[in-house]
Design a protein around this motif. Structure first.
Motif, PDB file in Angstrom:
ATOM      1  N   HIS A 222       0.837  -1.412  -0.131  1.00  0.00           N
ATOM      2  CA  HIS A 222       0.049   0.004   0.204  1.00  0.00           C
ATOM      3  C   HIS A 222       0.902   1.311  -0.038  1.00  0.00           C
ATOM      4  N   TRP A 223       1.754   1.500   0.845  1.00  0.00           N
ATOM      5  CA  TRP A 223       2.477   2.497   1.155  1.00  0.00           C
ATOM      6  C   TRP A 223       3.772   2.630   0.323  1.00  0.00           C
ATOM      7  N   VAL A 224       4.529   1.327   0.616  1.00  0.00           N
ATOM      8  CA  VAL A 224       5.977   1.370   0.031  1.00  0.00           C
ATOM      9  C   VAL A 224       6.169   0.077  -0.859  1.00  0.00           C
ATOM     10  N   ASP A 225       6.983   0.650  -1.943  1.00  0.00           N
ATOM     11  CA  ASP A 225       7.399  -0.478  -2.903  1.00  0.00           C
ATOM     12  C   ASP A 225       8.016  -1.668  -2.166  1.00  0.00           C
ATOM     13  N   GLY A 226       7.753  -2.843  -2.392  1.00  0.00           N
ATOM     14  CA  GLY A 226       8.247  -4.228  -1.585  1.00  0.00           C
ATOM     15  C   GLY A 226       9.438  -4.281  -1.973  1.00  0.00           C
ATOM     16  N   LEU A 227      10.005  -3.974  -3.284  1.00  0.00           N
ATOM     17  CA  LEU A 227      11.349  -4.373  -3.339  1.00  0.00           C
ATOM     18  C   LEU A 227      12.305  -3.139  -2.803  1.00  0.00           C
ATOM     19  N   ARG A 228      11.844  -2.057  -2.618  1.00  0.00           N
ATOM     20  CA  ARG A 228      12.637  -1.013  -1.980  1.00  0.00           C
ATOM     21  C   ARG A 228      12.534  -1.335  -0.484  1.00  0.00           C
TER      22      ARG A 228
ATOM     23  N   ALA B 127      12.595  -4.310   0.679  1.00  0.00           N
ATOM     24  CA  ALA B 127      13.512  -5.545   0.928  1.00  0.00           C
ATOM     25  C   ALA B 127      14.778  -5.008   0.984  1.00  0.00           C
ATOM     26  N   GLU B 128      15.222  -4.082   0.162  1.00  0.00           N
ATOM     27  CA  GLU B 128      16.732  -3.539   0.115  1.00  0.00           C
ATOM     28  C   GLU B 128      16.921  -2.589   1.338  1.00  0.00           C
ATOM     29  N   GLY B 129      15.968  -2.049   1.715  1.00  0.00           N
ATOM     30  CA  GLY B 129      16.219  -1.293   3.084  1.00  0.00           C
ATOM     31  C   GLY B 129      16.435  -2.241   4.249  1.00  0.00           C
ATOM     32  N   LEU B 130      15.617  -3.190   4.328  1.00  0.00           N
ATOM     33  CA  LEU B 130      15.854  -4.203   5.451  1.00  0.00           C
ATOM     34  C   LEU B 130      16.839  -5.047   5.246  1.00  0.00           C
ATOM     35  N   LYS B 131      17.513  -5.162   4.363  1.00  0.00           N
ATOM     36  CA  LYS B 131      18.905  -6.060   4.086  1.00  0.00           C
ATOM     37  C   LYS B 131      20.010  -5.089   4.280  1.00  0.00           C
ATOM     38  N   GLN B 132      19.843  -3.902   4.218  1.00  0.00           N
ATOM     39  CA  GLN B 132      20.898  -2.931   4.323  1.00  0.00           C
ATOM     40  C   GLN B 132      21.105  -2.361   6.029  1.00  0.00           C
ATOM     41  N   HIS B 133      19.934  -2.626   6.703  1.00  0.00           N
ATOM     42  CA  HIS B 133      19.891  -1.775   7.931  1.00  0.00           C
ATOM     43  C   HIS B 133      20.509  -3.105   9.073  1.00  0.00           C
ATOM     44  N   PRO B 134      21.462  -2.441  10.008  1.00  0.00           N
ATOM     45  CA  PRO B 134      21.912  -3.245  10.851  1.00  0.00           C
ATOM     46  C   PRO B 134      21.246  -3.998  11.709  1.00  0.00           C
ATOM     47  N   LEU B 135      20.052  -3.571  12.082  1.00  0.00           N
ATOM     48  CA  LEU B 135      18.772  -4.308  12.569  1.00  0.00           C
ATOM     49  C   LEU B 135      18.331  -5.529  12.085  1.00  0.00           C
ATOM     50  N   THR B 136      18.217  -5.457  10.657  1.00  0.00           N
ATOM     51  CA  THR B 136      17.637  -6.599  10.003  1.00  0.00           C
ATOM     52  C   THR B 136      18.386  -7.243   8.937  1.00  0.00           C
TER      53      THR B 136
ATOM     54  N   VAL C 147      10.649 -12.645  -1.313  1.00  0.00           N
ATOM     55  CA  VAL C 147       9.764 -11.837  -2.037  1.00  0.00           C
ATOM     56  C   VAL C 147       8.784 -12.575  -2.694  1.00  0.00           C
ATOM     57  N   MET C 148       7.662 -12.088  -2.720  1.00  0.00           N
ATOM     58  CA  MET C 148       6.381 -13.001  -3.275  1.00  0.00           C
ATOM     59  C   MET C 148       5.729 -12.004  -4.190  1.00  0.00           C
ATOM     60  N   SER C 149       5.000 -12.319  -5.459  1.00  0.00           N
ATOM     61  CA  SER C 149       4.639 -11.467  -6.527  1.00  0.00           C
ATOM     62  C   SER C 149       3.843 -12.257  -7.494  1.00  0.00           C
ATOM     63  N   GLY C 150       2.751 -11.817  -7.904  1.00  0.00           N
ATOM     64  CA  GLY C 150       2.080 -12.336  -9.032  1.00  0.00           C
ATOM     65  C   GLY C 150       2.730 -11.733 -10.308  1.00  0.00           C
ATOM     66  N   LEU C 151       3.486 -10.914 -10.362  1.00  0.00           N
ATOM     67  CA  LEU C 151       4.430 -10.395 -11.497  1.00  0.00           C
ATOM     68  C   LEU C 151       5.578 -11.402 -11.898  1.00  0.00           C
ATOM     69  N   ASN C 152       5.173 -12.458 -12.447  1.00  0.00           N
ATOM     70  CA  ASN C 152       6.245 -13.196 -12.713  1.00  0.00           C
ATOM     71  C   ASN C 152       7.255 -12.770 -13.824  1.00  0.00           C
ATOM     72  N   ARG C 153       7.950 -11.652 -13.589  1.00  0.00           N
ATOM     73  CA  ARG C 153       8.610 -11.333 -14.794  1.00  0.00           C
ATOM     74  C   ARG C 153      10.235 -11.243 -14.369  1.00  0.00           C
ATOM     75  N   PRO C 154      11.074 -11.590 -15.529  1.00  0.00           N
ATOM     76  CA  PRO C 154      12.520 -11.632 -15.163  1.00  0.00           C
ATOM     77  C   PRO C 154      13.159 -10.379 -14.639  1.00  0.00           C
TER      78      PRO C 154
ATOM     79  N   ASP D 162      18.662  -8.604  -6.447  1.00  0.00           N
ATOM     80  CA  ASP D 162      19.641  -7.535  -6.224  1.00  0.00           C
ATOM     81  C   ASP D 162      19.262  -6.884  -4.994  1.00  0.00           C
ATOM     82  N   ALA D 163      18.098  -6.731  -4.476  1.00  0.00           N
ATOM     83  CA  ALA D 163      17.837  -5.880  -3.198  1.00  0.00           C
ATOM     84  C   ALA D 163      18.139  -6.704  -2.088  1.00  0.00           C
ATOM     85  N   GLY D 164      18.608  -8.270  -2.145  1.00  0.00           N
ATOM     86  CA  GLY D 164      19.290  -9.103  -1.104  1.00  0.00           C
ATOM     87  C   GLY D 164      18.198 -10.026  -0.977  1.00  0.00           C
ATOM     88  N   ALA D 165      17.062 -10.037  -1.466  1.00  0.00           N
ATOM     89  CA  ALA D 165      16.168 -11.276  -1.150  1.00  0.00           C
ATOM     90  C   ALA D 165      16.780 -12.678  -1.352  1.00  0.00           C
TER      91      ALA D 165
END
Length: 578
Positions: free
Chosen positions: A489-495, A497-506, A513-520, A528-531
């Motif tokens: 709703h609020w935040v791009d899920g890929l963005r 995911a990237e923030g979660l993997k870059q932060h020391p807490l997480t 990552v899950m998506s109905g958009l099964n595109r390469p 690339d975001a760290g998923a």
């Protein structure tokens, strides 16, 4: 309706923007005109978008004096919540800048009523209307300079040379003022060569507590550079919530969420809050360059300002000075430039430039930034007779803060050459909770299915319909893994995911990552975001469990999640696929 270059009785003035600056200028024009024996026809075009977050407002003593001078009756309940000071935070260092008793009032009625900014605007609009201003709910597209035709009726020839085009209609005026805030402006559609105040990106939000009781701290907080993309985070306690504002050249909603997660970790906001509103906005970041044309002026944040400017004093000051300049000779560009910009706004624009530059140096100062505020309070600076201080206080002034921040920044830069560069790590990092999984998906059926699937293995599962709630939880209870939908709703899920993997807490938390958009390209962005893996929807339960637990239950779990004929793409298959 003109006498030389001055407005006279019967002159028509249009104000574009119905916020604080627009209502303030209308009241000031009518008040000053009446003091000179003039009756003006003032119309305020107040159409446009409103902010969903309904920001509160801080009233300083000077703000209250200026409002009273414009005929505003200040409700007694506005002083029910007073700030005792502002706490400045940077890299674990803290300094409290105390204010005098009764100095800073936080005005707010949200969520049961209007935000403080709207409340003050309504009081100003009431005062302006009582003096004769008319508010028009139309959005202005452009302002044209167009002389009336020689054969036009006398009423048209005397109506003024400026035409305001608003939603298909056009009306003539002798003077036009732009008071549309710091967001998207009219540019050359106001007048050719118009150069407003530069702006910086910002994200604002409202934090509401889940319980009916919310303990409001008597301190506002400014956190300097909590993240690489965030120059500052304001936390302002309001009537029944906390207002949060993050600013920086590239700040995004995900950045604000990350910063709030850290604020919850450090006890800067109470546990159990929820984000009830969030939106992007713009803040002024210095002085404008070309603010006047014959009969046209720019007031408020569109003209000047900086992110550390808390309160309305500077905006109201620009309104009173624009009113005087228009009345003194607003039809002549040179006179208007001298009376309004050089003589009227000179000190305020210098403060705006210094405040914007101070933000850059405060970021460079790192852990020394709080000390810079304390040092600046003891410095004397020349000028700024009418300008105020930063953070709603009389001191430090922007000039003093710039000097102290520059010195602190230089000391930090020199010191960094003598020590090993290390990434700042939180003092307390909660340990990952084994067998705890977070599921973030706005589809209730998908959340229920994934929860049932994971609980069938004996795991503990917390499902979130809103990704913002994830930040509140992960700061206190980091899970073993997070299952994250791409479209949120609020935040791009890929963005996210990237923030979660870059932060020391997480950074050690596994993200799928899950998506109905099964595109390469979507799959590659997730990796690339760290998923750890990318799973197309509907999710294959056996593949998901193999990724998360390394095993598959003996009993079929067809009811938990619908199997997919498409393959599940994990790190092993994607990163080395041809």
């Amino acid at each position: 309706m003109m006498q030389g270059n001055r407005l006279v009785s019967g002159s028509r003035v249009a104000i574009v923007g119905g916020g604080i600056a627009g209502a303030g200028l209308a009241a000031s024009l009518l008040f000053n005109g009446r003091a000179r024996g003039l009756t003006l026809d003032v119309r305020v075009y107040s159409g446009g978008t409103s902010e969903r977050t309904a920001p509160p407002v801080v009233l300083t003593p000077e703000c209250r004096s200026r409002l009273a001078a414009l005929g505003c009756r200040i409700p007694t309940e506005w002083r029910s919540h007073e700030l005792r000071g502002v706490e400045v935070i940077a890299e674990g260092r803290r300094e409290v800048l105390a204010t005098a008793a009764g100095g800073l009032w936080v005005v707010d009625g949200w969520p049961h009523g209007e935000g403080g900014l709207a409340q003050v605007r309504d009081v100003l609009a009431t005062a302006a209307s009582a003096q004769g201003a008319r508010f028009v709910e139309r959005h202005v597209e452009r302002v044209e300079r167009q002389a009336p035709a020689p054969d036009a009726p006398a009423s048209v020839r005397g109506a003024g040379p400026l035409v305001v085009r608003a939603q298909g209609s056009g009306e003539r005026y002798h003077a036009v003022a732009l008071a549309a805030g710091a967001g998207p402006l009219m540019g050359d559609a106001f007048f050719k060569g118009f150069r407003p105040a530069p702006t910086v990106a910002a994200v604002q939000a409202r934090l509401r507590h889940a319980s009916p009781r919310l303990e409001l701290a008597p301190l506002a907080r400014l956190w300097i550079a909590p993240l690489p993309t965030v120059d500052g985070l304001f936390l302002l306690p309001a009537a029944g919530s906390v207002y949060a504002l993050a600013f920086g050249p590239a700040v995004t909603p995900a950045d604000l969420c990350q910063a709030l997660m850290m604020a919850a970790r450090d006890g800067l906001v109470e546990e159990g809050f929820e984000l009830a509103a969030l939106e992007t906005t713009r803040l002024p970041y210095g002085p404008g360059r070309t603010l006047v044309a014959p009969g046209q002026v720019v007031v408020g944040p569109a003209a000047f300002g900086h992110p550390l400017q808390v309160g309305l004093s500077e905006t109201l000051a620009s309104c009173s000075r624009a009113a005087v300049a228009l009345l003194d000779g607003g039809m002549e560009a040179a006179v208007l430039e001298r009376r309004y910009v050089r003589e009227g706004l000179g000190e305020l624009m210098e403060d705006a430039a210094a405040g914007a530059r101070a933000v850059t140096w405060l970021r460079r100062a790192g852990k020394r930034a709080p000390e810079a505020f304390v040092a600046a309070r003891g410095r004397r600076t020349s000028g700024a007779v009418f300008g105020g201080g930063v953070l709603g206080m009389s001191t430090p002034t922007p000039m003093a803060l710039l000097g102290a921040a520059r010195w602190a920044g230089l000391r930090e830069m020199f010191g960094s050459w003598l020590r090993t560069t290390m990434e700042p790590v939180p003092t307390v990092v909660p340990e990952l909770e084994p067998d705890l999984y977070y599921v973030v998906d706005d589809d209730p059926d998908a959340r229920e299915a994934l929860t049932a699937l994971l609980e069938s293995t004996g795991a503990k599962v917390v499902a979130f319909a809103d990704e913002l709630a994830l930040f509140c939880a992960v700061a206190r209870r980091p899970p073993t893994a997070i299952l994250l939908d791409v479209v949120l709703h609020w935040v791009d899920g890929l963005r996210l995911a990237e923030g979660l993997k870059q932060h020391p807490l997480t950074r050690n938390t596994r993200v799928v990552v899950m998506s109905g958009l099964n595109r390469p390209h979507v799959r590659q962005r997730a990796l690339d975001a760290g998923a750890e893996a990318f799973l197309p929807k509907p999710v294959d339960p056996e593949r998901l469990l193999r990724i998360l637990t390394g095993r598959v239950p003996d009993a079929p779990v067809a009811e938990a999640a619908a199997p997919s004929s498409e393959s599940v793409h994990d790190v092993g298959s994607d990163r080395y696929a041809s």
